[in-house]
Design a protein around this motif. Structure first.
Motif, PDB file in Angstrom:
ATOM      1  N   ARG A   1     -32.995  20.951  -4.294  1.00  0.00           N
ATOM      2  CA  ARG A   1     -32.411  20.166  -3.189  1.00  0.00           C
ATOM      3  C   ARG A   1     -31.243  19.319  -3.691  1.00  0.00           C
ATOM      4  NH1 ARG A   1     -38.223  18.622  -0.810  1.00  0.00           N
ATOM      5  NH2 ARG A   1     -38.422  20.355   0.656  1.00  0.00           N
ATOM      6  N   ASP A   2     -31.410  18.711  -4.866  1.00  0.00           N
ATOM      7  CA  ASP A   2     -30.321  17.914  -5.428  1.00  0.00           C
ATOM      8  C   ASP A   2     -29.096  18.774  -5.705  1.00  0.00           C
ATOM      9  OD1 ASP A   2     -31.971  15.682  -5.334  1.00  0.00           O
ATOM     10  OD2 ASP A   2     -32.458  15.735  -7.473  1.00  0.00           O
ATOM     11  N   LEU A   3     -29.321  19.961  -6.251  1.00  0.00           N
ATOM     12  CA  LEU A   3     -28.220  20.883  -6.527  1.00  0.00           C
ATOM     13  C   LEU A   3     -27.530  21.299  -5.232  1.00  0.00           C
ATOM     14  CD1 LEU A   3     -26.588  22.678  -8.432  1.00  0.00           C
ATOM     15  CD2 LEU A   3     -28.370  24.397  -8.212  1.00  0.00           C
ATOM     16  N   ALA A   4     -28.298  21.632  -4.221  1.00  0.00           N
ATOM     17  CA  ALA A   4     -27.722  22.031  -2.932  1.00  0.00           C
ATOM     18  C   ALA A   4     -26.894  20.891  -2.346  1.00  0.00           C
ATOM     19  CB  ALA A   4     -28.825  22.447  -1.959  1.00  0.00           C
ATOM     20  N   GLY A   5     -27.393  19.665  -2.470  1.00  0.00           N
ATOM     21  CA  GLY A   5     -26.660  18.518  -1.958  1.00  0.00           C
ATOM     22  C   GLY A   5     -25.351  18.274  -2.685  1.00  0.00           C
ATOM     23  N   LYS A   6     -25.280  18.679  -3.937  1.00  0.00           N
ATOM     24  CA  LYS A   6     -24.035  18.528  -4.693  1.00  0.00           C
ATOM     25  C   LYS A   6     -23.006  19.569  -4.290  1.00  0.00           C
ATOM     26  CE  LYS A   6     -26.154  16.305  -8.649  1.00  0.00           C
ATOM     27  NZ  LYS A   6     -26.537  16.433 -10.052  1.00  0.00           N
ATOM     28  N   LEU A   7     -23.448  20.711  -3.805  1.00  0.00           N
ATOM     29  CA  LEU A   7     -22.506  21.720  -3.333  1.00  0.00           C
ATOM     30  C   LEU A   7     -21.796  21.248  -2.066  1.00  0.00           C
ATOM     31  CD1 LEU A   7     -24.521  25.018  -3.780  1.00  0.00           C
ATOM     32  CD2 LEU A   7     -22.428  24.355  -4.970  1.00  0.00           C
ATOM     33  N   TYR A   8     -22.570  20.785  -1.117  1.00  0.00           N
ATOM     34  CA  TYR A   8     -22.021  20.233   0.127  1.00  0.00           C
ATOM     35  C   TYR A   8     -23.158  19.463   0.771  1.00  0.00           C
ATOM     36  CZ  TYR A   8     -18.852  19.808   4.055  1.00  0.00           C
ATOM     37  OH  TYR A   8     -17.992  19.314   4.999  1.00  0.00           O
ATOM     38  N   PRO A   9     -23.116  18.139   0.693  1.00  0.00           N
ATOM     39  CA  PRO A   9     -24.229  17.335   1.194  1.00  0.00           C
ATOM     40  C   PRO A   9     -24.525  17.625   2.663  1.00  0.00           C
ATOM     41  CG  PRO A   9     -22.639  15.981   0.032  1.00  0.00           C
ATOM     42  CD  PRO A   9     -22.026  17.333   0.175  1.00  0.00           C
ATOM     43  N   PRO A  10     -25.759  17.901   3.017  1.00  0.00           N
ATOM     44  CA  PRO A  10     -26.096  18.196   4.406  1.00  0.00           C
ATOM     45  C   PRO A  10     -25.665  17.088   5.367  1.00  0.00           C
ATOM     46  CG  PRO A  10     -27.966  18.689   2.987  1.00  0.00           C
ATOM     47  CD  PRO A  10     -26.925  18.009   2.139  1.00  0.00           C
ATOM     48  N   LEU A  11     -25.759  15.842   4.941  1.00  0.00           N
ATOM     49  CA  LEU A  11     -25.371  14.739   5.815  1.00  0.00           C
ATOM     50  C   LEU A  11     -23.878  14.770   6.126  1.00  0.00           C
ATOM     51  CD1 LEU A  11     -26.453  12.310   7.344  1.00  0.00           C
ATOM     52  CD2 LEU A  11     -26.033  10.919   5.303  1.00  0.00           C
ATOM     53  N   LEU A  12     -23.073  15.235   5.197  1.00  0.00           N
ATOM     54  CA  LEU A  12     -21.632  15.356   5.439  1.00  0.00           C
ATOM     55  C   LEU A  12     -21.377  16.342   6.566  1.00  0.00           C
ATOM     56  CD1 LEU A  12     -18.725  14.647   4.620  1.00  0.00           C
ATOM     57  CD2 LEU A  12     -18.880  16.423   2.867  1.00  0.00           C
ATOM     58  N   ASP A  13     -22.069  17.455   6.536  1.00  0.00           N
ATOM     59  CA  ASP A  13     -21.931  18.461   7.591  1.00  0.00           C
ATOM     60  C   ASP A  13     -22.481  17.952   8.919  1.00  0.00           C
ATOM     61  OD1 ASP A  13     -21.418  21.016   8.776  1.00  0.00           O
ATOM     62  OD2 ASP A  13     -23.483  21.615   8.354  1.00  0.00           O
ATOM     63  N   GLU A  14     -23.630  17.290   8.879  1.00  0.00           N
ATOM     64  CA  GLU A  14     -24.306  16.860  10.102  1.00  0.00           C
ATOM     65  C   GLU A  14     -23.667  15.640  10.755  1.00  0.00           C
ATOM     66  OE1 GLU A  14     -28.258  16.130   8.719  1.00  0.00           O
ATOM     67  OE2 GLU A  14     -28.536  18.220   8.122  1.00  0.00           O
ATOM     68  N   ALA A  15     -23.288  14.636   9.954  1.00  0.00           N
ATOM     69  CA  ALA A  15     -22.879  13.352  10.524  1.00  0.00           C
ATOM     70  C   ALA A  15     -21.467  12.917  10.167  1.00  0.00           C
ATOM     71  CB  ALA A  15     -23.877  12.275  10.104  1.00  0.00           C
ATOM     72  N   GLY A  16     -20.882  13.482   9.128  1.00  0.00           N
ATOM     73  CA  GLY A  16     -19.506  13.144   8.793  1.00  0.00           C
ATOM     74  C   GLY A  16     -19.346  12.320   7.528  1.00  0.00           C
ATOM     75  N   LEU A  17     -18.098  11.962   7.278  1.00  0.00           N
ATOM     76  CA  LEU A  17     -17.685  11.300   6.050  1.00  0.00           C
ATOM     77  C   LEU A  17     -18.341   9.931   5.861  1.00  0.00           C
ATOM     78  CD1 LEU A  17     -15.845  11.639   3.610  1.00  0.00           C
ATOM     79  CD2 LEU A  17     -13.952  10.760   4.990  1.00  0.00           C
ATOM     80  N   GLY A  18     -18.338   9.093   6.888  1.00  0.00           N
ATOM     81  CA  GLY A  18     -18.892   7.746   6.763  1.00  0.00           C
ATOM     82  C   GLY A  18     -20.364   7.748   6.380  1.00  0.00           C
ATOM     83  N   PRO A  19     -21.224   8.430   7.146  1.00  0.00           N
ATOM     84  CA  PRO A  19     -22.647   8.454   6.784  1.00  0.00           C
ATOM     85  C   PRO A  19     -22.908   9.064   5.402  1.00  0.00           C
ATOM     86  CG  PRO A  19     -22.381   9.070   9.069  1.00  0.00           C
ATOM     87  CD  PRO A  19     -21.001   9.003   8.476  1.00  0.00           C
ATOM     88  N   ALA A  20     -22.166  10.104   5.042  1.00  0.00           N
ATOM     89  CA  ALA A  20     -22.368  10.722   3.730  1.00  0.00           C
ATOM     90  C   ALA A  20     -21.981   9.755   2.610  1.00  0.00           C
ATOM     91  CB  ALA A  20     -21.574  12.021   3.621  1.00  0.00           C
ATOM     92  N   LEU A  21     -20.896   9.002   2.799  1.00  0.00           N
ATOM     93  CA  LEU A  21     -20.499   8.022   1.782  1.00  0.00           C
ATOM     94  C   LEU A  21     -21.467   6.846   1.730  1.00  0.00           C
ATOM     95  CD1 LEU A  21     -16.631   8.110   2.158  1.00  0.00           C
ATOM     96  CD2 LEU A  21     -17.972   8.874   0.190  1.00  0.00           C
ATOM     97  N   ARG A  22     -22.045   6.483   2.867  1.00  0.00           N
ATOM     98  CA  ARG A  22     -23.068   5.429   2.859  1.00  0.00           C
ATOM     99  C   ARG A  22     -24.258   5.858   1.998  1.00  0.00           C
ATOM    100  NH1 ARG A  22     -21.839   5.282   8.196  1.00  0.00           N
ATOM    101  NH2 ARG A  22     -20.474   3.552   8.700  1.00  0.00           N
ATOM    102  N   GLN A  23     -24.594   7.139   2.071  1.00  0.00           N
ATOM    103  CA  GLN A  23     -25.694   7.655   1.264  1.00  0.00           C
ATOM    104  C   GLN A  23     -25.354   7.542  -0.229  1.00  0.00           C
ATOM    105  OE1 GLN A  23     -26.697  11.937   1.549  1.00  0.00           O
ATOM    106  NE2 GLN A  23     -28.760  11.234   2.079  1.00  0.00           N
TER     107      GLN A  23
END
Length: 192
Positions: free
Chosen positions: A74-96
């Motif tokens: 899961r960590d590796l998959a998130g490094k490829l393209y974080p699911p939150l970036l796809d689902e919610a956008g730049l702001g939420p992904a950077l908050r994470q």
């Protein structure tokens, strides 16, 4: 925290590179990760049915290892393209990202979307800058907005030299960077 990026440009162009990252992340989640989860559940059932405490303990150990492998996947998959970036956008992904950093970081976000290629490139550049913050670093703020046909990032609290990856990414995407008198770094990237 920020991974080594995949090539920015593939034969189909930058958008195709980011779509490929998204596909790889989904394939890791939908394939091996789900199978490992199912195996861990099956082992749990076998452990409960076992009459031999040593076998149950051995099964439990294997189950724990499967959970660890699943988390790594899961960590590796998130490094490829974080699911939150796809689902919610730049702001939420950077908050994470900010939540896992040892420095105080505020993300101010207009909640607008900018497309997978632009969001992906910007995310990874900013994540690298933020992940490099040392313990006890001063507060950082990243404001994300749209002005006309540009993505605008205003970064305060980071020395301009610490934003090198972000500035490089902006240039590669046809953007410009300015440094204000209080060392605020403003990046403007076309949203075409």
């Amino acid at each position: 925290m920020a991974p080594d990026p995949l090539p920015a440009v593939l034969p189909g162009g930058p958008d195709e590179a980011w779509h490929q990252r998204m596909r790889l992340e989904r394939e890791l989640h939908d394939g091996p990760a789900l199978r490992l989860s199912a195996l861990a559940l099956r082992l749990g059932l076998l452990s409960h049915r076992s009459q031999d405490p040593e076998i149950a303990e051995g099964i439990s150990g294997v189950q724990d290892e499967l959970h660890a492998v699943l988390q790594e996947l899961r960590d590796l998959a998130g490094k490829l393209y974080p699911p939150l970036l796809d689902e919610a956008g730049l702001g939420p992904a950077l908050r994470q990202v900010a939540e896992h950093t040892d420095a105080p970081i505020a993300i101010v976000d207009s909640e607008e979307r900018f497309g997978p290629a632009l969001e992906g490139a910007t995310y990874f550049a900013l994540a690298e800058c933020l992940a490099a913050l040392p313990v006890g670093a001063p507060a950082v703020e990243v404001a994300i907005s749209r002005e006309g046909d540009e993505l605008v990032l205003a970064v305060t609290g980071l020395e301009p030299g610490a934003t090198g990856r972000l500035q490089e990414t902006a240039r590669s995407l046809g953007g410009v960077t300015t440094v204000g008198p209080s060392s605020e770094v403003t990046v403007r990237i076309p949203c075409a």
